[in-house]
Design a protein around this motif. Sequence first.
Motif, PDB file in Angstrom:
ATOM      1  N   ILE A 171      37.810  83.557  -4.466  1.00 34.35           N
ATOM      2  CA  ILE A 171      36.994  84.663  -3.935  1.00 34.35           C
ATOM      3  C   ILE A 171      36.703  85.705  -5.026  1.00 34.35           C
ATOM      4  O   ILE A 171      36.165  86.767  -4.747  1.00 34.35           O
ATOM      5  CB  ILE A 171      37.645  85.331  -2.691  1.00 34.35           C
ATOM      6  N   ASN A 172      37.106  85.404  -6.235  1.00 34.01           N
ATOM      7  CA  ASN A 172      36.702  86.244  -7.370  1.00 34.01           C
ATOM      8  C   ASN A 172      36.685  85.360  -8.621  1.00 34.01           C
ATOM      9  O   ASN A 172      37.272  84.265  -8.621  1.00 34.01           O
ATOM     10  CB  ASN A 172      37.630  87.466  -7.508  1.00 34.01           C
ATOM     11  N   PRO A 173      36.020  85.791  -9.675  1.00 32.39           N
ATOM     12  CA  PRO A 173      35.840  84.917 -10.846  1.00 32.39           C
ATOM     13  C   PRO A 173      37.145  84.492 -11.521  1.00 32.39           C
ATOM     14  O   PRO A 173      37.178  83.482 -12.206  1.00 32.39           O
ATOM     15  CB  PRO A 173      35.006  85.763 -11.811  1.00 32.39           C
ATOM     16  N   GLU A 186      39.108  84.675   3.942  1.00 29.38           N
ATOM     17  CA  GLU A 186      40.367  84.215   3.359  1.00 29.38           C
ATOM     18  C   GLU A 186      41.452  85.296   3.386  1.00 29.38           C
ATOM     19  O   GLU A 186      42.631  84.990   3.291  1.00 29.38           O
ATOM     20  CB  GLU A 186      40.152  83.779   1.898  1.00 29.38           C
ATOM     21  N   ARG A 187      41.027  86.567   3.489  1.00 26.72           N
ATOM     22  CA  ARG A 187      42.032  87.634   3.499  1.00 26.72           C
ATOM     23  C   ARG A 187      42.068  88.407   4.819  1.00 26.72           C
ATOM     24  O   ARG A 187      42.955  89.255   5.006  1.00 26.72           O
ATOM     25  CB  ARG A 187      41.803  88.602   2.321  1.00 26.72           C
ATOM     26  N   GLN A 188      41.096  88.140   5.682  1.00 27.71           N
ATOM     27  CA  GLN A 188      41.027  88.956   6.898  1.00 27.71           C
ATOM     28  C   GLN A 188      42.287  88.839   7.763  1.00 27.71           C
ATOM     29  O   GLN A 188      42.678  89.785   8.444  1.00 27.71           O
ATOM     30  CB  GLN A 188      39.776  88.583   7.704  1.00 27.71           C
ATOM     31  N   PHE A 191      30.910  95.113  -4.687  1.00 26.80           N
ATOM     32  CA  PHE A 191      31.373  93.732  -4.478  1.00 26.80           C
ATOM     33  C   PHE A 191      32.133  93.603  -3.161  1.00 26.80           C
ATOM     34  O   PHE A 191      31.690  92.933  -2.253  1.00 26.80           O
ATOM     35  CB  PHE A 191      32.231  93.266  -5.655  1.00 26.80           C
ATOM     36  N   ARG A 192      33.271  94.277  -3.051  1.00 30.09           N
ATOM     37  CA  ARG A 192      34.117  94.051  -1.889  1.00 30.09           C
ATOM     38  C   ARG A 192      33.959  95.114  -0.797  1.00 30.09           C
ATOM     39  O   ARG A 192      34.102  94.826   0.375  1.00 30.09           O
ATOM     40  CB  ARG A 192      35.585  94.004  -2.324  1.00 30.09           C
ATOM     41  N   SER A 193      33.736  96.349  -1.213  1.00 31.26           N
ATOM     42  CA  SER A 193      33.624  97.421  -0.222  1.00 31.26           C
ATOM     43  C   SER A 193      32.182  97.865  -0.116  1.00 31.26           C
ATOM     44  O   SER A 193      31.438  97.817  -1.092  1.00 31.26           O
ATOM     45  CB  SER A 193      34.488  98.620  -0.629  1.00 31.26           C
ATOM     46  N   TYR A 246      35.770  93.402  -9.776  1.00 34.34           N
ATOM     47  CA  TYR A 246      35.221  93.443  -8.418  1.00 34.34           C
ATOM     48  C   TYR A 246      35.863  94.505  -7.552  1.00 34.34           C
ATOM     49  O   TYR A 246      35.341  94.877  -6.517  1.00 34.34           O
ATOM     50  CB  TYR A 246      35.383  92.048  -7.768  1.00 34.34           C
ATOM     51  N   HIS A 247      37.053  94.947  -7.932  1.00 32.03           N
ATOM     52  CA  HIS A 247      37.698  96.076  -7.248  1.00 32.03           C
ATOM     53  C   HIS A 247      37.745  97.242  -8.232  1.00 32.03           C
ATOM     54  O   HIS A 247      37.945  97.021  -9.439  1.00 32.03           O
ATOM     55  CB  HIS A 247      39.146  95.741  -6.868  1.00 32.03           C
ATOM     56  N   LEU A 248      37.656  98.448  -7.704  1.00 31.25           N
ATOM     57  CA  LEU A 248      37.687  99.614  -8.593  1.00 31.25           C
ATOM     58  C   LEU A 248      38.964  99.640  -9.443  1.00 31.25           C
ATOM     59  O   LEU A 248      38.941 100.002 -10.621  1.00 31.25           O
ATOM     60  CB  LEU A 248      37.562 100.896  -7.751  1.00 31.25           C
ATOM     61  N   ASP A 249      40.083  99.242  -8.850  1.00 33.75           N
ATOM     62  CA  ASP A 249      41.342  99.367  -9.598  1.00 33.75           C
ATOM     63  C   ASP A 249      41.486  98.331 -10.711  1.00 33.75           C
ATOM     64  O   ASP A 249      42.479  98.317 -11.422  1.00 33.75           O
ATOM     65  CB  ASP A 249      42.558  99.339  -8.651  1.00 33.75           C
ATOM     66  N   THR A 250      40.477  97.453 -10.865  1.00 26.56           N
ATOM     67  CA  THR A 250      40.537  96.501 -11.975  1.00 26.56           C
ATOM     68  C   THR A 250      39.957  97.101 -13.259  1.00 26.56           C
ATOM     69  O   THR A 250      40.091  96.520 -14.331  1.00 26.56           O
ATOM     70  CB  THR A 250      39.759  95.207 -11.653  1.00 26.56           C
ATOM     71  N   LYS A 263      45.750  85.147 -12.604  1.00 26.31           N
ATOM     72  CA  LYS A 263      45.024  83.944 -12.173  1.00 26.31           C
ATOM     73  C   LYS A 263      44.386  84.140 -10.797  1.00 26.31           C
ATOM     74  O   LYS A 263      43.471  83.403 -10.419  1.00 26.31           O
ATOM     75  CB  LYS A 263      45.980  82.742 -12.126  1.00 26.31           C
ATOM     76  N   ALA A 264      44.877  85.117 -10.050  1.00 25.54           N
ATOM     77  CA  ALA A 264      44.272  85.404  -8.740  1.00 25.54           C
ATOM     78  C   ALA A 264      43.414  86.661  -8.816  1.00 25.54           C
ATOM     79  O   ALA A 264      42.836  87.106  -7.818  1.00 25.54           O
ATOM     80  CB  ALA A 264      45.350  85.596  -7.685  1.00 25.54           C
ATOM     81  N   GLY A 265      43.339  87.253 -10.011  1.00 22.07           N
ATOM     82  CA  GLY A 265      42.507  88.448 -10.180  1.00 22.07           C
ATOM     83  C   GLY A 265      43.235  89.734  -9.872  1.00 22.07           C
ATOM     84  O   GLY A 265      42.634  90.697  -9.382  1.00 22.07           O
ATOM     85  N   LYS A 290      48.863  97.147 -10.548  1.00 18.99           N
ATOM     86  CA  LYS A 290      48.402  98.068  -9.511  1.00 18.99           C
ATOM     87  C   LYS A 290      48.067  97.322  -8.212  1.00 18.99           C
ATOM     88  O   LYS A 290      48.369  97.797  -7.109  1.00 18.99           O
ATOM     89  CB  LYS A 290      47.200  98.843 -10.055  1.00 18.99           C
ATOM     90  N   CYS A 291      47.456  96.131  -8.350  1.00 13.89           N
ATOM     91  CA  CYS A 291      47.095  95.357  -7.153  1.00 13.89           C
ATOM     92  C   CYS A 291      48.330  94.975  -6.344  1.00 13.89           C
ATOM     93  O   CYS A 291      48.260  94.794  -5.132  1.00 13.89           O
ATOM     94  CB  CYS A 291      46.398  94.054  -7.524  1.00 13.89           C
ATOM     95  N   LEU A 292      49.456  94.843  -7.048  1.00 13.03           N
ATOM     96  CA  LEU A 292      50.668  94.378  -6.373  1.00 13.03           C
ATOM     97  C   LEU A 292      51.420  95.505  -5.675  1.00 13.03           C
ATOM     98  O   LEU A 292      52.502  95.296  -5.137  1.00 13.03           O
ATOM     99  CB  LEU A 292      51.592  93.701  -7.400  1.00 13.03           C
TER     100      LEU A 292
HETATM  101  N1  LIG Z   1      43.589  95.565  -5.701  1.00 12.77           N
HETATM  102  C1  LIG Z   1      43.256  94.436  -6.259  1.00 12.77           C
HETATM  103  N2  LIG Z   1      42.414  94.440  -7.256  1.00 12.77           N
HETATM  104  N3  LIG Z   1      43.711  93.327  -5.723  1.00 12.77           N
HETATM  105  C2  LIG Z   1      43.519  92.046  -6.266  1.00 12.77           C
HETATM  106  C3  LIG Z   1      43.228  91.066  -5.200  1.00 12.77           C
HETATM  107  C4  LIG Z   1      43.189  89.657  -5.656  1.00 12.77           C
HETATM  108  C5  LIG Z   1      42.785  88.693  -4.592  1.00 12.77           C
HETATM  109  N4  LIG Z   1      42.847  87.354  -5.055  1.00 12.77           N
HETATM  110  C6  LIG Z   1      41.366  88.990  -4.088  1.00 12.77           C
HETATM  111  O1  LIG Z   1      40.431  88.481  -4.681  1.00 12.77           O
HETATM  112  O2  LIG Z   1      41.195  89.672  -3.128  1.00 12.77           O
END
Ligand SMILES: NC(=[NH2+])NCCC[C@H](N)C(=O)O
Length: 703
Positions: free
Chosen positions: A21-23, A89-91, A138-140, A167-171, A257-259, A263-265
């Motif tokens: 769901i992300n590159p 996939e995340r809902q 992208f996501r929001s 794709y997320h601001l925190d990246t 590997k999951a993007g 911070k995401c964790l």
């Molecule tokens: N806050 C973040 N950037 N979280 C990363 C999420 C990674 C997850 N595989 C996704 O694509 O949703």
Amino acid sequence: MTSPLNYLMCAPDHYDVDYVINPWMEGNVHKSSRDRAVEQWQKLYGVLKNLVNVELVTPEKGWPDMVFTANAGLVLGDKAVLSRFLHKERQGEEPYFKAWFESKGFTVYELPKDLPFEGAGDALFDRNGGWLWAGYGFRSELDAHPYLAKWLDVEVLSLRLIDNRFYHLDTCFCPLTGGYLLYYPPAFDSYSNRLIEMRVPVEKRIVIEEADAVNFACNAVNVDRHVVMNKISDRLKQQITNCGFNVIETPLTEFLKAGGAAKCLTLRTVEVPVGESVAVAEPSGVEARIVELTGHLLDSGIINRALDLVTDNGGSFQVLEFNLGEQRQSTSLARIRISAPSHDLMETIMGELIEIGAVLQDRDTCAANLEPVLQDGVAPDDFYVTTIYPTDACVDGEWIRCANQRMDAAIAISPDGKTATCKLLRDLVVGDRVVVGYDGVRTVRKPEARENSKKEEFSFMGAGVSSERRVELVVEQIAWELRQIRDRGGKLVVSCGPVVVHTGGAPHLAYLIREGYVQSMLGGNAIAVHDMEQACMGTSLGVDLKRGISVKGGHRHHLKVINSVRRYGNIHNAVKAGFVKTGVMYECVTNNIPFVLAGSIRDDGPLPDTVMDLLEAQRLYSEQIRGADMILMLSSMLHSIGVGNMTPAGVKMVCVDINPAVVTKLSDRGSVESVGVVTDVGLFLSLLVQQLKKLDSPVAIAA
Ligand SMILES: NC(=[NH2+])NCCC[C@H](N)C(=O)O
Ligand SMILES: NC(=O)c1ccc[n+]([C@@H]2O[C@H](COP(=O)([O-])OP(=O)(O)OC[C@H]3O[C@@H](n4cnc5c(N)ncnc54)[C@H](O)[C@@H]3O)[C@@H](O)[C@H]2O)c1
């Protein structure tokens, strides 16, 4: 633990890359090692436990990304805005996070269905000003931002993400203690970058390079003066340290590997309002409007253009309704909700949408906003700038069509509110009322019926620019159209430059005038001078066109011609007196074809007929253009563009120039009515005359 802060984490018991769901996930499905992931997660957990209080949410089977608790929601005080994941996939994580927030006593806010917002992954508080930076793209959804502003009572600054790796601001964005900001500017559009630069002083901005960005250097957990992150370059480490921070690196490659990374964790669950926000702005600058588009939206590509222009300008959209025309001839209708992060951007978007025919949805009730002109020749700020398309303004509940349609004008409404006129700024007078903003304005685009467009003479080229090998085909079509215009008593206006003469095209243009194809001639001093030089002395700029060589003393020929015409008083007199016996100007005079010669700074002489008062010349040009069926623009950038600016939609324009850039500029009016021909103008005119002669003598062709 050194800080009273709480963080939420989720152990990687079920972590894996199960889908894409992300590159970052591409090519990594089932390629991560659970053991290494557990080890890396434990290390991070250990580091954080030394700094803050870490709470855990139970990992759930089947939801491998639940480790990324940053996406659980967004917390401020005792409120939590629950995430609405974009991807199915995340809902399924939503109910587990909701239950956790509730178990901790948070008041949980839930966004409407189909309005994605991915929590603290896309929303980060500025550590100094207290406002919320919120990402979209992208996501929001941008439309989620006003809810955040309302529910959390905080100022929201919307940032548009444009690189799907981030794709997320925190990246790519990490506000730090003391108002510092670690970020990767290319991940944002230019408007967002400007916003960041306005809010964060340069000495507080830590700009990172791509190499660090792709190692998730911005995905850092900041606790007071500590910054916890994946491995970064020594240079960046030094930079961050120089700002007074302690960098703690901990490997998180399995999660990359999951993007995601540090911070995401994590999710910081103690967020206290930082007091009054520095800016005295609205809580959220996001504006939304609903527009309607009708026409052959798919065939014509208008729907794509509309949606692209919204996102290109930093807005976002939601197609509320799309009714596809069922019959070949029937039109489609789209109702689209447009959101923009600020009023200015909304104005830009609305301006461009109206230009392609969009109508604000409340078109039956809306009214144009009118403001008085307070100074002659000066419009009120925000005046609506007209386009080439027929335009209506809604005044006193009535839609009225603007007279004198042209681009770059203001719409002036008569005192009785009954008429609307496109007026140039210089023509505005105190007392005029002028339309401001975009309310109550619509442009009218004739829906191109498919069948009709096939019959249009230039349809196969659309608004395109023809290449050399297609010139003959184009000429055939133009010749056919010229014949029709002439035979029905229509109006062809020719605007041209002296290259017509230099390339040997003058006799052909003279033929067109003589044979009744041309009803009006526009140009500058040069076309007339060089045409008469050729007629009287056989040279053009001193060059004998027949022999192709310079004539001794020829460089003075054109001045001698100017001098003689000045003696006669004007071109008419010079022709009548027999001084000029052939050529373009000769044919204009003898066939009573009006011409206007507009002056320029480089003019020699000038000829007595050349209008050196530019405003007057513009006025005379637009008078000639009125009622034209077609304008043939021949090799003059200056005059072609001048004419293009004053011509309304609906008039066919053919622009012939050897420079593709000039042709593209002129033919790029978003309508099938303009055609560009990239070729030598002499050749074009010769082919055109040849073709017209063929049409005139069918017997000759047969023979
Ligand atoms: N806050 C973040 N950037 N979280 C990363 C999420 C990674 C997850 N595989 C996704 O694509 O949703
Ligand atoms: N002696 C004079 O008084 C004098 C002389 C020259 C120009 N002017 C004036 O200067 C102004 C600008 O002149 P302009 O309109 O010629 O210049 P311009 O630069 O606006 O346009 C010339 C155009 O001709 C195109 N061109 C060149 N060779 C071509 C070819 N073989 N076939 C097709 N297109 C070709 C160029 O790409 C260019 O776009 C005009 O008002 C003109 O009257 C005055």
